[in-house]
Design an enzyme around this catalytic site. Structure first.
Site, PDB file in Angstrom:
ATOM      1  N   GLY A 148      37.450  -9.024  -1.640  1.00  0.00           N
ATOM      2  CA  GLY A 148      36.747  -7.739  -1.602  1.00  0.00           C
ATOM      3  C   GLY A 148      35.808  -7.700  -0.422  1.00  0.00           C
ATOM      4  O   GLY A 148      35.890  -8.525   0.481  1.00  0.00           O
ATOM      5  N   ASN A 149      34.921  -6.723  -0.410  1.00  0.00           N
ATOM      6  CA  ASN A 149      33.890  -6.685   0.627  1.00  0.00           C
ATOM      7  C   ASN A 149      32.617  -6.102   0.017  1.00  0.00           C
ATOM      8  O   ASN A 149      32.602  -5.737  -1.159  1.00  0.00           O
ATOM      9  CB  ASN A 149      34.364  -5.894   1.849  1.00  0.00           C
ATOM     10  CG  ASN A 149      34.675  -4.457   1.505  1.00  0.00           C
ATOM     11  OD1 ASN A 149      33.797  -3.690   1.141  1.00  0.00           O
ATOM     12  ND2 ASN A 149      35.952  -4.094   1.585  1.00  0.00           N
ATOM     13  N   ARG A 150      31.569  -6.033   0.802  1.00  0.00           N
ATOM     14  CA  ARG A 150      30.253  -5.729   0.234  1.00  0.00           C
ATOM     15  C   ARG A 150      29.909  -4.231   0.210  1.00  0.00           C
ATOM     16  O   ARG A 150      28.760  -3.868  -0.025  1.00  0.00           O
ATOM     17  CB  ARG A 150      29.198  -6.524   0.992  1.00  0.00           C
ATOM     18  CG  ARG A 150      29.412  -8.031   0.796  1.00  0.00           C
ATOM     19  CD  ARG A 150      28.476  -8.836   1.663  1.00  0.00           C
ATOM     20  NE  ARG A 150      27.093  -8.576   1.344  1.00  0.00           N
ATOM     21  CZ  ARG A 150      26.080  -8.804   2.174  1.00  0.00           C
ATOM     22  NH1 ARG A 150      26.317  -9.296   3.366  1.00  0.00           N
ATOM     23  NH2 ARG A 150      24.853  -8.541   1.805  1.00  0.00           N
TER      24      ARG A 150
END
Ligand code: CTP
Length: 404
Positions: free
Chosen positions: A213-215
């Site tokens: 995922g990413n932030r």
């Protein structure tokens, strides 16, 4: 700014109701059309007659017609006035009223109107400090903010109880300035327009319990969807996995992976006048998704290699289509920001690029503010100062409205 604007004022019961007489007078003086509705408890402080004289309009206090034989008032004022208004201001808003509108209770004329409201809602809480600071009140206010309501915070000072703290209704000038600022940010220039917004990260599954995922928090995209809905657009929001409340009057589709995002965007984009791609879509996804949880290998020399394949570039695909919608892309950069963003605008054939640099203070992941640079197709570059995400959304939509 307020000339001929239709302002619905909901007055609820608190000692500061007296300030609303001046607010109504100032709004009228500024050229606005004002209709007042009061809860029964508000009438304990100031009579409807006072507001009627100040607004030069009938004041609504009850959901019900005054007489059973009345044929002119069929008891739907809470719907009619909600549709009539350009903005609705609830001031002072008691803890009780805030709780009711946060939870969807509709047992008086003000809370019933809110439930059917389509225009921006402004709320100015005023109450004793302990009631204001109470967890329930704070939670309810947070919920309202998340749904896109505009809250004018109370000021600190001496309260009716004799205590000193936050809870006072701001002075009439400040309330009118607040109304004016929201009216300015919510012109009805997107009425009849269909706008698609994407937001949040994507999750690319590795196995049944893990993902890449990413932030991205999704807050920027949700703010855009919210601001566009408040300008009258019919908004569809396609969101990756986020912990955010859907803004009022926004239709939301949840997806998880880049591929699901692509499928949903391609279906929705056909129906839209503009697409705003603020989602942080994964560029790579695992080639294989393990059916069972990948078990740990305890040997000291062990390692795990994940094989990834590229995802489709959704924005680029949209940009390559004939008769495409107006396209707004985002560019998240850590270096060579301007050059990289301009290259994305060109490669993806966008009409506008919103550049975010991780080097700018105030643009951190999950922050309530953002610092962006807007780059137009014509090469115009505008660096905006740090501002709340709703205001960044307003700036983006101001440019978009001109392109539509
Ligand atoms: N985007 C997209 N599909 C992808 C990746 C990105 O539509 N698979 C969109 C984003 O929503 C954003 C724009 O493309 O509007 C730019 O995204 P960004 O992550 O900044 O750039 P990338 O194209 O992924 O390039 P890089 O990661 O190399 O900077």
């Amino acid at each position: 700014m307020l000339k001929n604007k239709k302002i619905l004022v909901g007055v609820t019961g608190g000692i500061s109701v007296y300030k609303m007489c001046t607010v109504v007078r100032l709004l009228k003086k500024a050229g606005a059309r004002v209709r007042v509705m009061m809860t029964q408890s508000a009438t304990q402080f100031v009579t409807p007659l006072t507001f009627s004289a100040l607004s030069q309009e009938e004041v609504t206090v009850s959901l019900w017609p005054e007489s059973n034989r009345s044929t002119t008032n069929l008891g739907v004022k809470h719907i009619d006035l909600g549709l009539w208004a350009d903005v609705m201001l609830i001031a002072p808003a008691t803890a009780n009223m805030i709780a009711k509108i946060a939870r969807g209770i509709a047992d008086d004329v003000v809370s019933s109107t809110v439930l059917a409201l389509r225009c921006p809602l402004l709320v100015a809480p005023a109450m004793d400090m302990d009631m204001y600071l109470n967890e329930a009140t704070q939670e309810n206010l947070t919920l309202l903010l998340e749904r896109g309501c505009h809250v004018l915070l109370p000021v600190e000072g001496e309260l009716a109880s004799g205590l000193v703290g936050p809870g006072r209704l701001p002075e009439p000038d400040a309330i009118v300035a607040f109304v004016e600022s929201i009216v300015k940010k919510t012109p009805r220039d997107l009425q009849g327009r269909k706008i698609l917004v994407t937001a949040g990260p994507t999750h690319e599954p590795i196995d049944p319990v893990r993902f890449i995922g990413n932030r991205s928090s999704g807050k920027m995209g949700f703010a855009i969807a919210n601001a566009a809905a408040q300008r009258g657009a019919s908004v569809t929001l396609i969101s990756g996995p986020v912990a955010l409340v859907t803004p009022k009057n926004v239709s939301r589709i949840d997806v998880e992976t880049a591929e699901q995002m692509r499928e949903a965007v391609m279906i929705q984009a056909k129906k839209c006048d503009a697409v705003i791609m603020s989602a942080a879509i994964a560029d790579y996804t695992p080639i294989k998704r393990a059916v069972n949880k990948i078990k740990k290998d305890d040997s000291p020399t062990s390692g795990l290699t994940l094989e990834l394949k590229p995802t489709s570039d959704i924005l680029r695909e949209l940009g390559s289509k004939k008769n495409r919608a107006i396209l707004v892309g985002f560019a998240l950069e850590t270096q060579n920001e301007l050059a990289n963003a301009k290259e994305k605008l060109r490669k993806k054939n966008c009409d506008l690029i919103v550049l975010n640099s991780t080097r700018d203070e105030g643009s951190a992941f999950g922050a309530e503010t953002n610092v962006v640079t807007l780059i137009g197709k014509n090469g115009k570059v505008e660096k905006l100062s740090k501002m709340p995400k709703f205001d960044v959304a307003t700036e983006i939509l101001n440019r978009l409205a001109k392109l539509l």
